[in-house]
Structures are given as C-alpha cells and as structure tokens.
Write a protein that holds these residues in place. Structure first.
Motif, PDB file in Angstrom:
ATOM      1  N   GLY A   1       0.794  -1.240   0.000  1.00  0.00           N
ATOM      2  CA  GLY A   1       0.000   0.000   0.000  1.00  0.00           C
ATOM      3  C   GLY A   1       0.813   1.271   0.000  1.00  0.00           C
ATOM      4  O   GLY A   1       0.398   2.279   0.562  1.00  0.00           O
ATOM      5  N   GLY A   2       2.013   1.265  -0.626  1.00  0.00           N
ATOM      6  CA  GLY A   2       2.759   2.512  -0.839  1.00  0.00           C
ATOM      7  C   GLY A   2       2.067   3.317  -1.943  1.00  0.00           C
ATOM      8  O   GLY A   2       0.968   2.967  -2.399  1.00  0.00           O
TER       9      GLY A   2
ATOM     10  N   GLY B   1       8.491  11.023   3.004  1.00  0.00           N
ATOM     11  CA  GLY B   1       8.975  11.835   1.873  1.00  0.00           C
ATOM     12  C   GLY B   1       8.381  13.217   1.866  1.00  0.00           C
ATOM     13  O   GLY B   1       8.651  14.032   2.742  1.00  0.00           O
TER      14      GLY B   1
ATOM     15  N   ALA C   1      -2.410  -6.761   6.701  1.00  0.00           N
ATOM     16  CA  ALA C   1      -2.721  -7.858   5.766  1.00  0.00           C
ATOM     17  C   ALA C   1      -1.491  -8.126   4.903  1.00  0.00           C
ATOM     18  O   ALA C   1      -1.362  -7.600   3.794  1.00  0.00           O
ATOM     19  CB  ALA C   1      -3.917  -7.467   4.896  1.00  0.00           C
TER      20      ALA C   1
ATOM     21  N   ALA D   1       3.237  -4.342  -5.553  1.00  0.00           N
ATOM     22  CA  ALA D   1       3.683  -2.986  -5.198  1.00  0.00           C
ATOM     23  C   ALA D   1       4.351  -3.047  -3.835  1.00  0.00           C
ATOM     24  O   ALA D   1       4.162  -2.172  -2.994  1.00  0.00           O
ATOM     25  CB  ALA D   1       2.472  -2.040  -5.185  1.00  0.00           C
TER      26      ALA D   1
ATOM     27  N   ARG E   1       8.771  -7.868   4.508  1.00  0.00           N
ATOM     28  CA  ARG E   1       8.325  -7.456   3.174  1.00  0.00           C
ATOM     29  C   ARG E   1       8.507  -8.662   2.260  1.00  0.00           C
ATOM     30  O   ARG E   1       9.619  -9.166   2.122  1.00  0.00           O
ATOM     31  CB  ARG E   1       9.160  -6.292   2.642  1.00  0.00           C
TER      32      ARG E   1
ATOM     33  N   SER F   1      18.686   6.675   0.678  1.00  0.00           N
ATOM     34  CA  SER F   1      17.800   7.794   0.400  1.00  0.00           C
ATOM     35  C   SER F   1      18.528   9.106   0.521  1.00  0.00           C
ATOM     36  O   SER F   1      19.594   9.173   1.096  1.00  0.00           O
ATOM     37  CB  SER F   1      16.666   7.821   1.405  1.00  0.00           C
TER      38      SER F   1
ATOM     39  N   ASN G   1      20.378   5.540   6.286  1.00  0.00           N
ATOM     40  CA  ASN G   1      19.040   4.952   6.290  1.00  0.00           C
ATOM     41  C   ASN G   1      18.636   4.460   4.924  1.00  0.00           C
ATOM     42  O   ASN G   1      19.226   4.801   3.911  1.00  0.00           O
ATOM     43  CB  ASN G   1      18.020   5.994   6.775  1.00  0.00           C
TER      44      ASN G   1
ATOM     45  N   ARG H   1      17.561   0.512  -0.223  1.00  0.00           N
ATOM     46  CA  ARG H   1      16.481  -0.039  -1.050  1.00  0.00           C
ATOM     47  C   ARG H   1      17.052  -0.609  -2.352  1.00  0.00           C
ATOM     48  O   ARG H   1      18.234  -0.775  -2.496  1.00  0.00           O
ATOM     49  CB  ARG H   1      15.439   1.043  -1.382  1.00  0.00           C
ATOM     50  N   TYR H   2      16.150  -0.916  -3.256  1.00  0.00           N
ATOM     51  CA  TYR H   2      16.492  -1.470  -4.581  1.00  0.00           C
ATOM     52  C   TYR H   2      17.049  -2.879  -4.497  1.00  0.00           C
ATOM     53  O   TYR H   2      17.884  -3.295  -5.288  1.00  0.00           O
ATOM     54  CB  TYR H   2      17.382  -0.497  -5.375  1.00  0.00           C
TER      55      TYR H   2
ATOM     56  N   ALA I   1       4.305  -2.250  -9.783  1.00  0.00           N
ATOM     57  CA  ALA I   1       4.085  -0.823  -9.536  1.00  0.00           C
ATOM     58  C   ALA I   1       5.197  -0.284  -8.657  1.00  0.00           C
ATOM     59  O   ALA I   1       5.750  -0.991  -7.829  1.00  0.00           O
ATOM     60  CB  ALA I   1       2.736  -0.633  -8.839  1.00  0.00           C
TER      61      ALA I   1
ATOM     62  N   GLY J   1      10.785   7.877  -6.291  1.00  0.00           N
ATOM     63  CA  GLY J   1       9.858   8.975  -6.042  1.00  0.00           C
ATOM     64  C   GLY J   1       8.397   8.600  -5.946  1.00  0.00           C
ATOM     65  O   GLY J   1       7.955   7.570  -6.461  1.00  0.00           O
TER      66      GLY J   1
ATOM     67  N   ALA K   1       6.097   6.534  -8.576  1.00  0.00           N
ATOM     68  CA  ALA K   1       5.304   5.378  -8.130  1.00  0.00           C
ATOM     69  C   ALA K   1       3.837   5.538  -8.542  1.00  0.00           C
ATOM     70  O   ALA K   1       3.174   4.555  -8.901  1.00  0.00           O
ATOM     71  CB  ALA K   1       5.425   5.204  -6.617  1.00  0.00           C
TER      72      ALA K   1
HETATM   73  C1  FAD Z   1      13.716   8.525   3.632  1.00  0.00           C
HETATM   74  C2  FAD Z   1      13.061   8.645   2.286  1.00  0.00           C
HETATM   75  C3  FAD Z   1      12.681   9.897   1.804  1.00  0.00           C
HETATM   76  C4  FAD Z   1      12.078  10.023   0.559  1.00  0.00           C
HETATM   77  N1  FAD Z   1      11.670  11.265   0.141  1.00  0.00           N
HETATM   78  C5  FAD Z   1      11.016  11.397  -1.032  1.00  0.00           C
HETATM   79  C6  FAD Z   1      10.452  12.648  -1.420  1.00  0.00           C
HETATM   80  O1  FAD Z   1      10.499  13.635  -0.682  1.00  0.00           O
HETATM   81  N2  FAD Z   1       9.814  12.714  -2.628  1.00  0.00           N
HETATM   82  C7  FAD Z   1       9.708  11.636  -3.463  1.00  0.00           C
HETATM   83  O2  FAD Z   1       9.103  11.751  -4.537  1.00  0.00           O
HETATM   84  N3  FAD Z   1      10.225  10.421  -3.113  1.00  0.00           N
HETATM   85  C8  FAD Z   1      10.859  10.280  -1.918  1.00  0.00           C
HETATM   86  N4  FAD Z   1      11.350   9.053  -1.532  1.00  0.00           N
HETATM   87  C9  FAD Z   1      11.218   7.903  -2.459  1.00  0.00           C
HETATM   88  C10 FAD Z   1       9.789   7.400  -2.486  1.00  0.00           C
HETATM   89  O3  FAD Z   1       9.270   7.352  -1.167  1.00  0.00           O
HETATM   90  C11 FAD Z   1       9.687   6.013  -3.109  1.00  0.00           C
HETATM   91  O4  FAD Z   1      10.445   5.897  -4.302  1.00  0.00           O
HETATM   92  C12 FAD Z   1       8.232   5.643  -3.455  1.00  0.00           C
HETATM   93  O5  FAD Z   1       7.328   6.215  -2.542  1.00  0.00           O
HETATM   94  C13 FAD Z   1       8.136   4.123  -3.480  1.00  0.00           C
HETATM   95  O6  FAD Z   1       6.790   3.705  -3.478  1.00  0.00           O
HETATM   96  P1  FAD Z   1       6.411   2.160  -3.637  1.00  0.00           P
HETATM   97  O7  FAD Z   1       4.927   2.111  -3.606  1.00  0.00           O
HETATM   98  O8  FAD Z   1       7.127   1.583  -4.796  1.00  0.00           O
HETATM   99  O9  FAD Z   1       7.048   1.387  -2.394  1.00  0.00           O
HETATM  100  P2  FAD Z   1       7.093   1.537  -0.817  1.00  0.00           P
HETATM  101  O10 FAD Z   1       6.908   2.940  -0.384  1.00  0.00           O
HETATM  102  O11 FAD Z   1       8.333   0.813  -0.414  1.00  0.00           O
HETATM  103  O12 FAD Z   1       5.809   0.736  -0.319  1.00  0.00           O
HETATM  104  C14 FAD Z   1       5.728  -0.666  -0.344  1.00  0.00           C
HETATM  105  C15 FAD Z   1       4.610  -1.076   0.586  1.00  0.00           C
HETATM  106  O13 FAD Z   1       4.393  -2.471   0.481  1.00  0.00           O
HETATM  107  C16 FAD Z   1       4.149  -3.014   1.768  1.00  0.00           C
HETATM  108  N5  FAD Z   1       4.447  -4.453   1.692  1.00  0.00           N
HETATM  109  C17 FAD Z   1       5.640  -5.051   1.528  1.00  0.00           C
HETATM  110  N6  FAD Z   1       5.494  -6.396   1.480  1.00  0.00           N
HETATM  111  C18 FAD Z   1       4.165  -6.639   1.598  1.00  0.00           C
HETATM  112  C19 FAD Z   1       3.393  -7.839   1.613  1.00  0.00           C
HETATM  113  N7  FAD Z   1       3.951  -9.038   1.457  1.00  0.00           N
HETATM  114  N8  FAD Z   1       2.043  -7.728   1.760  1.00  0.00           N
HETATM  115  C20 FAD Z   1       1.439  -6.518   1.910  1.00  0.00           C
HETATM  116  N9  FAD Z   1       2.147  -5.345   1.901  1.00  0.00           N
HETATM  117  C21 FAD Z   1       3.485  -5.412   1.731  1.00  0.00           C
HETATM  118  C22 FAD Z   1       5.081  -2.207   2.662  1.00  0.00           C
HETATM  119  O14 FAD Z   1       4.697  -2.263   4.018  1.00  0.00           O
HETATM  120  C23 FAD Z   1       4.916  -0.795   2.058  1.00  0.00           C
HETATM  121  O15 FAD Z   1       3.855  -0.085   2.633  1.00  0.00           O
HETATM  122  C24 FAD Z   1      11.903   8.887  -0.257  1.00  0.00           C
HETATM  123  C25 FAD Z   1      12.261   7.620   0.213  1.00  0.00           C
HETATM  124  C26 FAD Z   1      12.810   7.484   1.488  1.00  0.00           C
HETATM  125  C27 FAD Z   1      13.122   6.123   1.984  1.00  0.00           C
END
Ligand code: FAD
Length: 429
Positions: free
Chosen positions: A11-12, A45, A116, A147, A177, A202, A298, A301-302, A324, A333, A337
């Motif tokens: 749910g990111g 973020g 969940a 995602a 995760r 980050s 901190n 990732r990747y 996603a 970002g 995303a």
């Molecule tokens: C410290 C920091 C600062 C940042 N600042 C910025 C900013 O200011 N602006 C910007 O644009 N980007 C920023 N970024 C980057 C940005 O946050 C990410 O690139 C983007 O939000 C990633 O989104 P995502 O949905 O791919 O993954 P994530 O945000 O990693 O979300 C993945 C989700 O999946 C869930 N999950 C994992 N496994 C499971 C499972 N098996 N079942 C159910 N749920 C699961 C996790 O709990 C999480 O909620 C920042 C990142 C960090 C770490």
C-alpha cells in the motif's frame, strides 16, 4: 457478468495508485498492506511537483490519472517553492497525508485491508490464482499488482550498518516485506550504490523541529525551506555519491544544510552524524525523528526489482502480475510510483478483460520514463543508476528530448495528440 477483481499487494504510493486505476477501469480492487498505515516510504517523503515531476503530474491529470496528486495538493503546507536545483516544488505534510489517502481510496470503493501481509500465492494454469495473508485470509483475483517496494531484509541493517528501510515501512513485527514476484518465481535484480555495493541510500532524513533553533524553525514554517551553511569541521561532501537521489548530490547540498518543511524538518542528506550536526549553529540540540537512523544512514532499497515489460507486466512463468512503484525498476519517487502504479492497475484490468495491454507513448514524459527505465534495467550495468523526473540523468534526458514542459495547455495538447486524453478515466469493462 462477474466483475473483474484486481488484488494489489503493498500500500505505498505505487499500490494506492494501482488500486485506484483498477477501480476507475471498472474492476473491483482490494489493496493489501502489511502494516497498519498505507504509504510505505511515502510516510517520510513529501516532495513532489519539483522539476520534471510537475510535467509528469500534469500529464497524468490530462490522462485522467491525477487523483493522488490532488490529495497531495490538499495536504501541502508549501506550494511552488524553490530550493537549490529544484523549481516549483510542493511539500505534502507527512503527518496528515496517510488518513487522507486512505479515505480517498475507500470513498472510491477500494477495499483496503491493513495488517494484511501477503505471505503465500497459489498458481493455476500459468496464472496466480490467489494470495494468502499472514492471518490465513485468501484473496482470489483475475490479475495481481506487486507494489511491495524494494526495501531489504532487516538482517541488512546489521550486516551493512546503514539501514534496510524496513523501519520506515513500520515495525518488522507487522511482518516481513514479501514480494509476490519472488513467490511466483519472476526474475528479480538488485540495484547498487556508486561504489558497487548493494542497495542505495535515500536522500533525506527527518529532524524534530522542536529540537532546532527558533530562527530556523521560523524560516521553515514561513518559507518551507531553510538553507544553513555547514562549517568546515562538519563537512559531509564525501557522502554525496552514496545517495539514491542523485538530484540532491550537488555542491549546494554538500556545503549547506538544506531543510524542507514536510511537517518535521526534512534534512536533505542521507545521514549526518549527530556529533557533527550539533556543531552547526542552530543545531546544537538537534534530534533525529525515529525510526530512520538519520545519524548513521538509512533506507537501503532497490533489492528485488522485477523483470517487467514496458506495460509493467512481470516477465516469467505467470502472466497476470504487474509491477508498480520501485518494484518495476530503479525509479525514485512518489510521482514515479503513482505513474507506474496507475499504468500497472490499468493494465491488470486490461489483461483480465482480454484487451490489448497499454504501452504509454514515448512522446509523453511519463511514457518515455517508463519505457526508458524498463529497457535500461535489462542491462546489468545500468542497475546502479536511479531514475527520477526531478533530477540527475532522467531529468537531463527529459530536457534534451523536449519533454519537460510547465505549460498546462501545451501538456494537454501533447496528451491529446498522443491519443491519451482521459485514458485512465475510461471503463475497460
Ligand atoms: C527517507 C526517504 C525519503 C524520501 N523522500 C522522497 C520525497 O520527498 N519525494 C519523493 O518523490 N520520493 C521520496 N522518496 C522515495 C519514495 O518514497 C519512493 O520511491 C516511493 O514512494 C516508493 O513507493 P512504492 O509504492 O514503490 O514502495 P514503498 O513505499 O516501499 O511501499 C511498499 C509497501 O508495500 C508493503 N508491503 C511489503 N510487502 C508486503 C506484503 N507481502 N504484503 C502486503 N504489503 C506489503 C510495505 O509495508 C509498504 O507499505 C523517499 C524515500 C525514502 C526512503
């Protein structure tokens, strides 16, 4: 006729966008998040609409996929601000954004399940048939969106000593995760830092505003930005190459502390040893906001992005998983995303409906971004690069190709010319 059902794991920002896109395309969508809050790394973020992200957000708006940018706008304390190397940025408040996004999803009809965590999948006839969460609930679906992000195993915190980012995704007790691509046997790749070691850091961490000097807080609250020169004794320039966010790896960020007001004070460096930070006037009592190890490093990732096509369909023995967010490649970002999540959610419905999958046209910034990054990821040598609309190599490419545009009517025209107007607002079935 039975309605198409799309199951989104994670749910990111990527997963939230995918679930919205699936509902808008006419399907039922369930969003499964392992923690008790949505948004994943989006909880720390806040920066959006900076540089090329402005163009991307407006293209998405013209394509009928602007929903989440509106929610970000409504939760922004500062709009259209500048900080070194970055124009027309907005900053959403990381404390208010999550409940607002959750409400938006639920009002749209998305079934949101927190606590969940997907732990298991069932496959049948070359497809994923269902996923099972830690509490044993089974969710069947016609197509699935992975995602789950790319944060590492918490063991890496101990191994590398600079954070696995699982803490940002809420406490490990919620569950590990787990990627559904991994469970389905899809090929996955690791990203690397500039020195070749695994992961990427980050570009920021958070400070409690209450722990900073009064003048700094006043400026932050009023302007959204505060730039404080770093005295020689506290210099941190050697750390620039470690950032995932190379758009912040410039001289201005090495010579100055750059703070942004996202609720807390967002410190635009991957980490700053506390004893050094406290040498800077106004930071004598500075304190990092948990859980990120701001004094140490901190958010590694990747780890585990998946082999997928330009339509974001995962490439492997099952055909009904779409990727996603960071899962789809080394993309950094919230905006990035939302773009990939929207395409993944829409294509999940197309596949289930037996329609041709959508590849975004490269004449648009969002299309060129997805197509270019997904293609680059096939080459091992490119997996050390991180891609974002907001700076570094991809923003340069955007400008060279004439894809960076801040004129709203010109963006709408380009989207119309590409035949993409309201594409994400149309029902598929
Ligand atoms: C410290 C920091 C600062 C940042 N600042 C910025 C900013 O200011 N602006 C910007 O644009 N980007 C920023 N970024 C980057 C940005 O946050 C990410 O690139 C983007 O939000 C990633 O989104 P995502 O949905 O791919 O993954 P994530 O945000 O990693 O979300 C993945 C989700 O999946 C869930 N999950 C994992 N496994 C499971 C499972 N098996 N079942 C159910 N749920 C699961 C996790 O709990 C999480 O909620 C920042 C990142 C960090 C770490």
């Amino acid at each position: 006729m039975k309605k198409i059902k799309i199951v989104v794991a994670g749910g990111g920002w990527g997963g939230c966008a995918a679930a919205i896109a699936a509902v808008k395309a006419g399907a039922d969508a369930v969003l499964l998040e392992r923690a008790d809050m949505l948004l994943g790394t989006g909880l720390v973020g806040g920066i959006f609409r900076n540089n090329g992200r402005y163009t991307a957000a407006q293209e998405m708006e013209a394509m009928g996929g602007g929903d989440l940018f509106h929610v970000m706008d409504e939760n922004s304390g500062h709009k259209n601000i500048e900080f070194p190397g970055h124009a027309h940025a907005s900053l959403y408040n990381v404390y208010t954004i999550e409940p607002a996004v959750k409400k938006y999803l639920q009002d749209m009809g998305v079934e949101v399940a927190t606590n969940a965590s997907v732990m298991k999948i069932e496959k049948k006839d070359g497809k994923v048939a269902s996923v099972t969460t830690r509490d044993g609930a089974v969710y069947e679906g016609d197509a699935f969106v992975d995602a789950t992000g790319t944060s590492a195993n918490p063991a890496n915190c101990v191994k590398y000593g600079n954070g696995c980012a699982m803490c940002i995704l809420r406490c490990h007790t919620f569950a590990p995760r787990v990627s559904i691509c991994t469970l389905a046997g899809i090929e996955e790749w690791n990203g690397r830092k500039k020195d070749g070691s695994l992961g990427a850091m980050s570009g920021s961490c958070k400070l409690f505003k209450e722990s900073l000097g009064a003048e700094i807080v006043k400026e932050l609250n009023e302007k959204g930005v505060c730039v404080v020169p770093i005295p020689a004794a506290a210099n941190m320039s050697e750390k620039l190459g470690m950032k995932a966010c190379q758009q912040y790896a410039t001289k201005a960020f090495a010579e100055n502390i750059i703070l942004l007001d996202t609720g807390p004070a967002k410190l635009m460096t991957p980490f700053f040893p506390l004893e050094k930070l406290r040498m800077v006037p106004g930071f004598e009592n500075a304190r990092f906001e948990d859980p990120i190890g701001g004094g140490k490093g901190n958010s590694m990732r990747y780890f585990q992005f998946a082999n997928c096509s330009r339509t974001l369909q995962a490439q492997g023995e099952v055909d009904n998983i779409f990727c996603a967010g960071e899962k789809g490649g080394a993309m950094v970002g919230h905006t990035e995303a939302v773009v990939t999540g929207t395409l993944a959610g829409n294509n999940a419905v197309r596949l289930a409906a037996g329609e041709a999958l959508l590849e975004l046209p490269s004449a648009l910034a969002v299309g060129d971004f997805v197509n270019h990054v997904v293609d680059e990821m096939k080459d091992d040598a490119k997996r050390g690069t991180k891609y974002t609309f907001s700076g570094s190599v991809y923003f340069e490419r955007m400008k060279e190709l004439g894809l960076y545009d801040c004129d709203l009517s010109s963006i709408e025209e380009k989207v119309a010319k590409a035949g993409m107007t309201d594409i994400f607002a149309k029902k598929i079935k």
